[in-house]
Scaffold this motif. Sequence first.
Motif, mmCIF file in Angstrom:
data_model
loop_
_atom_site.group_PDB
_atom_site.id
_atom_site.type_symbol
_atom_site.label_atom_id
_atom_site.label_comp_id
_atom_site.label_asym_id
_atom_site.label_seq_id
_atom_site.Cartn_x
_atom_site.Cartn_y
_atom_site.Cartn_z
ATOM 1 N N VAL A 247 47.681 38.965 41.134
ATOM 2 C CA VAL A 247 46.805 39.624 42.110
ATOM 3 C C VAL A 247 46.008 38.618 42.937
ATOM 4 N N LEU A 248 45.477 37.603 42.280
ATOM 5 C CA LEU A 248 44.629 36.652 43.004
ATOM 6 C C LEU A 248 45.423 35.930 44.095
ATOM 7 N N ARG A 249 46.581 35.420 43.732
ATOM 8 C CA ARG A 249 47.413 34.717 44.711
ATOM 9 C C ARG A 249 47.808 35.643 45.855
ATOM 10 N N ALA A 250 48.197 36.865 45.492
ATOM 11 C CA ALA A 250 48.646 37.803 46.527
ATOM 12 C C ALA A 250 47.505 38.134 47.478
ATOM 13 N N LEU A 251 46.307 38.357 46.926
ATOM 14 C CA LEU A 251 45.174 38.707 47.783
ATOM 15 C C LEU A 251 44.782 37.545 48.693
ATOM 16 N N ARG A 252 44.875 36.333 48.175
ATOM 17 C CA ARG A 252 44.519 35.179 49.008
ATOM 18 C C ARG A 252 45.501 35.008 50.162
ATOM 19 N N LEU A 253 46.752 35.393 49.911
ATOM 20 C CA LEU A 253 47.794 35.170 50.924
ATOM 21 C C LEU A 253 47.792 36.255 52.007
ATOM 22 N N CYS A 254 47.499 37.496 51.623
ATOM 23 C CA CYS A 254 47.787 38.614 52.526
ATOM 24 C C CYS A 254 46.673 38.856 53.547
ATOM 25 N N HIS A 255 46.976 39.708 54.518
ATOM 26 C CA HIS A 255 45.945 40.190 55.436
ATOM 27 C C HIS A 255 45.285 41.442 54.868
ATOM 28 N N ARG A 256 46.091 42.323 54.340
ATOM 29 C CA ARG A 256 45.627 43.595 53.797
ATOM 30 C C ARG A 256 46.379 43.863 52.516
ATOM 31 N N ALA A 257 45.856 44.752 51.678
ATOM 32 C CA ALA A 257 46.572 45.087 50.444
ATOM 33 C C ALA A 257 46.323 46.532 50.047
ATOM 34 N N TYR A 258 47.281 47.062 49.317
ATOM 35 C CA TYR A 258 47.156 48.377 48.700
ATOM 36 C C TYR A 258 47.166 48.158 47.196
ATOM 37 N N VAL A 259 46.307 48.870 46.490
ATOM 38 C CA VAL A 259 46.306 48.784 45.027
ATOM 39 C C VAL A 259 46.938 50.064 44.501
ATOM 40 N N ALA B 265 45.215 53.595 44.735
ATOM 41 C CA ALA B 265 43.853 53.733 44.232
ATOM 42 C C ALA B 265 42.852 53.141 45.211
ATOM 43 N N LEU B 266 43.308 52.138 45.965
ATOM 44 C CA LEU B 266 42.374 51.401 46.812
ATOM 45 C C LEU B 266 43.180 50.692 47.883
ATOM 46 N N GLU B 267 42.605 50.535 49.063
ATOM 47 C CA GLU B 267 43.279 49.749 50.091
ATOM 48 C C GLU B 267 42.243 49.109 50.987
ATOM 49 N N GLY B 268 42.622 48.045 51.649
ATOM 50 C CA GLY B 268 41.665 47.412 52.549
ATOM 51 C C GLY B 268 42.065 46.002 52.896
ATOM 52 N N PRO B 269 41.281 45.369 53.804
ATOM 53 C CA PRO B 269 41.556 43.981 54.163
ATOM 54 C C PRO B 269 41.263 43.062 52.982
ATOM 55 N N ARG B 270 41.839 41.903 53.012
ATOM 56 C CA ARG B 270 41.832 41.039 51.840
ATOM 57 C C ARG B 270 40.420 40.681 51.387
ATOM 58 N N ASP B 271 39.527 40.350 52.329
ATOM 59 C CA ASP B 271 38.207 39.891 51.912
ATOM 60 C C ASP B 271 37.445 40.978 51.171
ATOM 61 N N ARG B 272 37.632 42.233 51.637
ATOM 62 C CA ARG B 272 36.919 43.303 50.967
ATOM 63 C C ARG B 272 37.458 43.502 49.546
ATOM 64 N N LEU B 273 38.784 43.407 49.398
ATOM 65 C CA LEU B 273 39.357 43.595 48.059
ATOM 66 C C LEU B 273 39.010 42.424 47.143
ATOM 67 N N LEU B 274 38.982 41.207 47.707
ATOM 68 C CA LEU B 274 38.642 40.043 46.876
ATOM 69 C C LEU B 274 37.215 40.158 46.351
ATOM 70 N N ALA B 275 36.353 40.832 47.118
ATOM 71 C CA ALA B 275 34.954 40.964 46.714
ATOM 72 C C ALA B 275 34.710 42.220 45.890
ATOM 73 N N ASP B 276 35.718 43.066 45.770
ATOM 74 C CA ASP B 276 35.527 44.361 45.100
ATOM 75 C C ASP B 276 35.302 44.173 43.596
ATOM 76 N N GLU B 277 34.221 44.790 43.101
ATOM 77 C CA GLU B 277 33.868 44.607 41.677
ATOM 78 C C GLU B 277 34.952 45.183 40.762
ATOM 79 N N GLY B 278 35.502 46.338 41.130
ATOM 80 C CA GLY B 278 36.525 46.982 40.295
ATOM 81 C C GLY B 278 37.764 46.101 40.178
ATOM 82 N N ILE B 279 38.186 45.529 41.286
ATOM 83 C CA ILE B 279 39.360 44.654 41.266
ATOM 84 C C ILE B 279 39.067 43.409 40.445
#
Lengths: 309, 236
Positions: free
Chosen positions: B196-208, B215-229
């Motif tokens: 997950v960490l590598r994928a989030l760092r690489l992508c522009h956006r992600a779906y969980v 369950a969750l979707e959004g641009p990478r920075d928001r997901l990287l900062a998300d407490e649940g993730i």
Amino acid sequence: MAEGLRAEQVRLPAPQGLILDPVLVVQAVVSGLLFGGVYSLMAIGLTLIFGVMRVVNFAHGDLMVWAMYLAWLGATRFGVDPYVGFVGAAAILFVAGFAIQRQLVDRIVDAPHEMQILLMLGVALVLENTALVAFGPEPQRVRTPLTQAALWLGPVFVDVGRLVTFAVAIALTLALSLFLYRSDIGRQMRAVADNGYGAQVIGTDVRRISALAFAVGAACVGAAGALVAPLLPFQPPTGLQLSVTSFNIVIIGGMGSLLGAFMGGLLVSVAESLGAVFLNPSMKELVSFALLVVILLVRPAGLFGRRAI
Amino acid sequence: MALLRLDDVEVAYGDMVAVRGVSMTVGTGELVAIIGSNGAGKTTTLRAISGLLRPRRGRIEFDGARIDGLTSSDVVGRGIAHVPEGRQLFPTMSVLENLELGARTPAARAARDGTLKSVFDLFPRLGERRRQLAGSLSGGEQQMCAIGRALMALPRLLMLDEPSLGLAPVMVGAIFDNLARVNRDGTTVLLVEQNVLRALRLCHRAYVLENGTIALEGPRDRLLADEGIKRAYLGR
């Protein structure tokens, strides 16, 4: 005591084996080898079909017998020599193979093996019995001037018919390997044989490639049948015997291996030829099946056994 | 405009629903990741897009045209290439043959030699080993070969299923750097990853994806900062 001694002597392997006439051995090897080209071609057809579809073609020998009858029809009705007519027989079997795959085999490609066997045995029965209805039960043989000719290499006798059969079979085998290794369709066949799912993922039309592989396999056995028609008397039940010999060769060579089918064909033919000379012509199968048992004991995957072509 | 659009897609294996009500988009030029744990439905989603599985409900559109129901060879023809989980190379064929087989469409075949050069440029290791059998390559080289084979189809959308699986961290880094480069050069990328960490760092956006739904979707920075993730996937 004296009896024990005699029993000992009787049990010695083939007394004539100790005083083998070298000319006879060379003669048997040469004529076996020359006949083997046809066995190789026939087995390559079977292994190609198995490799691509993982379906064992139990109708293989019956397709071959039909090709023999086609050669016979060509020779008797139209005066076409089988050494020319094999092209037509191969073409007709190509079309027949394509149709059989599309209409029947395609439905059971993903079915369990026992269901595949039932269907293929059914196809074999239909082919054998239609041949029986169409041509009758009498053994036939195709006559060509070439089978009457002979060459002498020193003391060894070479039947010109066998020599031509061998040369054509080898040429066809080479052409087939060029096709499989150099042409795009041939490479797709090898890819499907190697990894069917991988081939599907990259967009290969697996159904089309399978139908073409069955057609090419049938064309191989069709050419083999027409080429062997002048050498081997045949009747409808010959098909079963040829199917069994084909399986034997493919298992000896390694399922799915083209090189294995080629070498296995030559090996089995030479073994049968030696068996016919030194044991008894009716026991030639004993030798080739003994060979099968030995090879399975020593190399269970066959001589060139791997998982794909 | 979205290049790929999934609308309320449901995919089942027999009675077992693996993906339900998934809607997502991938825009032209984007690098989008689908992350989630094992069995969340990530692979199933890719297989449905590729035409390897038929969705039970919903629509899949590529470049404005509906593609669900097409065969996998038609989907490849539209410009979607799939690097499957486990790479699925042709082990007894050479690296070169594996790559050349990837050029299935007429356009890809016409451009084959040029594409081959750019694949060898991207993965010089493949060029050195072009005569070797694919089955004799290391895991990382096999992954390169699988990506190269997909690129040979000249895809507009490149989909990858777990490219990091079973590879050493150094190799994963190299593969991901190459994916970033492929994306910068203009190919849209849809990446499925458990890393997950590598994928989030690489992508522009992600779906969980969780249990077959998003369950969750959004641009990478928001997901990287998300407490649940952070808690569920990043372990901190």
